[in-house]
Write a protein that holds these residues in place. Structure first.
Motif: not given
Length: 256
Positions: A54-76
């Motif tokens: 479960v911990v590993k799975g959550v960390l994978v999702q949060q890695a995707f979350q970081i990537a999309v968030s940085l892209i979004l903030f860069t765009f804005v």
């Protein structure tokens, strides 16, 4: 990649830190048998994945979350020419908060319901989350990466864009949404919990959905229950004390 202020980076990483701190508090509270919605034995036997997985799975999702968030903030940031967006008046910020909550609820309700209605999506994507029949706090974001991307990451991005909130407001909004999501999966009914007092969408409400009889009901998350009530997927419940300690959420509506 450049940001005018650190709010963008804080908006990316603070919710993740909040996730592990808040869920960690629940871990430190121990078994809390007098307030559990399921016994510890049920948690150990009904859940088919280890906590390490479960911990590993959550960390994978949060890695995707970081990537999309940085892209979004860069765009804005680039769309505004790199200028620092001023923080609006307090009442405007509150309105943006509420709009973001409604947008996120709407997106997650329909995407979550689709994950159940579509047999392919449920079998290959959403069923991963339901391997936690007895939810616990740090398993709140244990999902298939595609589900995490669609429901949480894209849903959060849409909420941010439609509400028009600033990156600074986003720090608080996404941190609050994170706390709410963790709390809904904590598996406890604690006295005086303000989130249970303020929101009908809570740990007991969501626990109903995680049980076999409730998989066609209570799709709403993470804030309100409006879409379930409007579209007939609301399953009311009674919260009763369980013999031996703790509580049990029992459905009132007969499941079909």
């Amino acid at each position: 990649m450049a940001f005018g202020v650190s709010d963008e980076l804080l908006g990316t990483f603070v919710p993740i830190v909040v996730y592990w701190i808040y869920s960690g508090i629940y871990v430190m509270l121990g078994d809390m048998n007098d307030y559990r919605l399921h016994t510890k034995a049920e948690e150990d036997t009904k859940n088919v994945v280890s906590k390490r997985t479960v911990v590993k799975g959550v960390l994978v999702q949060q890695a995707f979350q970081i990537a999309v968030s940085l892209i979004l903030f860069t765009f804005v940031s680039e769309s505004s020419g790199g200028a620092i967006r001023p923080q609006p008046a307090f009442w405007v910020t509150v309105l943006q908060f509420v709009v973001a909550m409604v947008v996120m609820d709407t997106w997650q309700y329909f995407m979550h319901r689709l994950m159940h209605v579509n047999k392919f999506l449920y079998k290959h994507v959403h069923s991963k989350h339901h391997t936690l029949v007895v939810p616990y706090a740090f398993g709140a974001l244990y999902n298939h990466p595609l589900e995490g991307l669609i429901l949480d990451t894209i849903g959060g991005a849409i909420s941010f864009l439609i509400s028009g909130m600033t990156p600074r407001t986003a720090i608080f909004f996404f941190s609050f949404a994170t706390v709410k999501t963790v709390d809904d999966h904590c598996g406890l009914w604690l006295p005086g919990n303000l989130l249970h007092i303020l929101f009908n969408n809570n740990s007991a409400y969501h626990d109903i959905h995680h049980q076999l009889y409730g998989t066609k009901y209570n799709f709403s998350q993470p804030f309100f229950v409006a879409w379930d009530k409007i579209l007939g997927t609301y399953m009311p419940y009674s919260l009763e004390k369980r013999k031996g300690g703790g509580f049990e959420a029992r459905p009132i509506k007969k499941a079909h």
